[in-house]
Enzyme design. Structure first.
Site, PDB file in Angstrom:
ATOM      1  CG  HIS A  50      -1.567  -1.344   1.427  1.00 25.66           C
ATOM      2  ND1 HIS A  50      -1.051  -2.241   2.331  1.00 25.66           N
ATOM      3  CD2 HIS A  50      -2.601  -1.963   0.828  1.00 25.66           C
ATOM      4  CE1 HIS A  50      -1.744  -3.368   2.268  1.00 25.66           C
ATOM      5  NE2 HIS A  50      -2.688  -3.225   1.384  1.00 25.66           N
TER       6      HIS A  50
HETATM    7  S1  FES Z   1       2.018  -0.507   3.088  1.00 23.12           S
HETATM    8 FE1  FES Z   1       0.413  -1.848   3.655  1.00 23.12          FE
HETATM    9  S2  FES Z   1       1.547  -3.579   4.252  1.00 23.12           S
HETATM   10 FE2  FES Z   1       3.108  -2.201   3.749  1.00 23.12          FE
END
Ligand code: FES
Ligand code: HEM
Lengths: 420, 169
Positions: free
Chosen positions: B134
């Site tokens: 993410h």
């Molecule tokens: S940014 Fe969501 S798990 Fe690493």
């Protein structure tokens, strides 16, 4: 419930029925009066029952060959695909069956939204439905972990880590869920146990769902109360049985298309790589049916708030019967609601698409707007609409609009004579 | 009937239910606790790692308790970069000094503190790690700089057994 008393014709039948009234139940189900204007959107209840039974039968047969162990699960699924007689078929039906199940449940849910089927007196039917939907998500999520591929492993890691957002006890809960310090063999074996159990819980809830349905009876496309049995209803058998059966056949054609022609299109290629705890695949995406919620999770920049937003998006549905303040059920007579309904459909599709895209730049912005609109729809638009909207006049009976508004008794008589 | 009798009954009922609830709780606990890490999982608690083959500017990844641990041998430039940051501006303020025992060796659990993916080496906007799941960016001290992760990558318990060996756990 059918109002008349039922007595089996044969003596043996009567003897049995006096001791266990199964025949009374069967009679209730065949005679059950159904609004005669039900359209094809009403056939998805039957289709969903078919999906559940299909998953249970294919699941039980897979479980005869599958081995729930971190060292063997991946190989045992390949063994099912290559060695077990018709193993490929059973697995492809099971894997695509999960997608078909969700396709059907989404249509079923959006049918309810359009025709106001969640409103009084059907709130309990609706809430049981939401619980079933939640359990389906749990079952599908844990099922996807079982083949122990890369997506299985990292999907399990990311989703279980959602609980770590809970203040204070979060880490403890995650360790407890894992049975260790990461997703590993203890996680796999308990997921298999729960994956096996949940469909049977769903089966029990389906019985309650239908029981609760049979108290007020079906809603219908014009959303008015129907006197039962009356000229506005037809008995479940044969009318609805045949119509549901036809729709089911159409559905099975789509189902078979996926199973036989593109069995892997809904899955992810990375899941044919065995789980590796040291390498995360570049793009981890959940199965398509979870994407709108995934988009909501990612559109909130804070970890805890993201999890809360995602869960609220689901639980808000349970409050829907009270958030929608309009007394009119069907969108057919709600010109404004009808438009907002289609905007919501588009909004959810947009969220789904954004859930599959990387969470950055324009994608992220659109996902944020769509998330905000989702909550706006349920928390502001629906409550206000009930007071502001000028609804259209609703007909007094189902027969009335069929006959063009003016009660034409001769035509009504002719119509009635078709059904015997 | 006198007033006394039903009261005594009510008390007995309440007491019985209360004991029943306590009993159910006592039985439920083993059923819940069996899901916690078992003795064999806990027994795998420490690992020794030989560092002699790691060159400056490289990272090795080892497994500890089923999780990746990153061990990076940092160059003097990288150490300087990690220490030049204004700690107050960080999302999770922590100085580089607090995160290492020997500035040359950064030892940390290679798990993104967002939802547990493994970040990629030498990637991202801060010359450290980038989590593809993410989009969390970590600097060369493993501190979160940008993205949804709330905290810096965790430092495990470890000690230098000698100049070339560390023991994690
Ligand atoms: S940014 Fe969501 S798990 Fe690493
Ligand atoms: C609500 C009903 C069910 C749903 C939605 C569901 C969903 C899934 C999904 C998505 C998978 C992963 C498929 C893959 O990619 O390989 C799976 C695998 C599996 N399921 Fe189910 N399932 C259901 C019911 C059951 C039942 C009742 C059983 C056993 C009694 C079962 C046994 C299995 C087994 C053994 C696997 C691993 C084999 C494989 O991955 O193909 N499932 N399930």
């Amino acid at each position: 419930m059918s109002d008349h008393e039922y007595t089996p014709k044969s003596k043996a039948g009567k003897w049995f029925n006096d001791r266990l009234p199964l025949l009374t139940l069967a009679n209730h189900l065949t005679d059950y009066p159904t609004p005669k204007n039900l359209n094809y959107w009403w056939t998805f209840g039957g289709i969903l029952t078919f999906c559940l039974i299909t998953q249970i039968i294919t699941g039980l047969t897979l479980a005869m060959h599958y081995i729930a162990h971190a060292d063997m699960a991946f190989d045992s699924v390949e063994h099912i695909m290559r060695d077990v007689n018709y193993g490929w078929l059973i697995r492809y039906i099971h894997a695509n069956g999960a997608s078909m199940f969700f396709l059907a449940v989404y249509i079923h849910i959006f049918r309810s939204l359009f025709y106001g089927s969640y409103k009084a007196p059907r709130e309990i039917i609706w809430i049981i439905g939401i619980v079933i939907y939640l359990l389906m998500m749990a079952a599908a999520f844990m099922g996807y972990v079982l083949p122990w591929g890369q997506m299985s492993f990292w999907g399990a890691t990311v989703i279980t880590n959602l609980f770590s957002a809970i203040p204070l006890v979060g880490e403890g809960i995650v360790t407890w869920l894992w049975g260790g310090y990461s997703v590993d063999n203890p996680t796999l074996t308990r997921f298999f146990t729960l994956h096996y159990l949940i469909p049977f819980l769903i089966l029990g809830l389906v019985v309650l769902h239908i029981w609760a349905l049979h108290v007020p009876g079906n809603n219908n496309p014009i959303g008015i109360d129907v006197k039962k049995p009356s000229k506005d209803t037809v008995p479940f058998h044969p009318y609805i049985v045949i119509k549901d059966g036809f729709a089911l056949l159409m559905f099975m054609i789509v189902f078979a298309f996926f199973v036989f022609y593109t069995p892997n299109i809904l899955g992810h290629a990375d899941n044919y790589i065995e789980a590796n705890p040291l390498v995360t695949p570049a793009h981890i995406v959940p199965e398509w049916y979870l994407l709108p919620f995934y988009a909501i999770l990612r559109s909130v920049p804070d970890k805890l708030l993201g999890v809360i937003a995602m869960l609220s998006a689901i639980f808000i549905l349970a409050a829907l019967p009270w958030l929608d303040t309009s007394k009119i059920r069907s969108a057919v007579f709600r010109p404004l609601y009808k438009q907002f309904y289609w905007i919501l459909v588009a909004d959810v599709l947009v969220l789904g698409y954004m859930g599959a895209m990387p969470a950055e730049g324009l994608y992220l912005l659109i996902a944020r707007v769509a998330t905000a609109y989702y909550f706006l729809h349920f928390l502001v638009i629906l409550p206000v609409l009930g007071f502001k909207e000028k609804t259209l006049p609703i007909p007094l009976s189902i027969t009335e609009p069929v006959l063009g508004g003016t009660p034409n008794l001769a035509a009504a008589k002719n119509k009635e004579s078709f059904k015997a | 009937m006198s007033e006394k009798k039903p009261k005594r009954r009510e008390f007995l009922f309440t007491a019985t239910y209360a004991i029943g609830v306590v009993g159910a709780g006592v039985v439920a606990w083993p059923l819940i606790d069996q899901m916690n890490p078992d003795a064999s999982v806990k027994a795998l608690a420490s690992t020794e790692v030989d560092l002699s083959s790691v060159k400056p500017g490289n990272t090795i990844t080892i497994m500890w308790r089923g999780k990746p641990v990153f061990i990076r041998r940092r160059t003097p430039d990288e150490i300087a970069e990690a220490r030049a940051v204004n700690v107050k501006e960080l999302i999770d303020p922590e100085s580089d000094e607090e995160r290492v025992k020997n500035p040359e060796w950064l030892v940390m659990i290679g798990v993104c503190t967002h939802l547990g993916c493994v970040p990629l080496n030498d990637k991202g906007d801060y010359n450290g790690w980038f989590c593809p799941c993410h989009g969390s960016h970590y600097d060369i001290s493993g501190r979160i700089r940008k993205g949804p992760a709330p905290t810096n990558m965790e430092i495990p318990k470890y000690e230098f057994v000698n100049a070339n060996t560390i023991k994690i756990g």
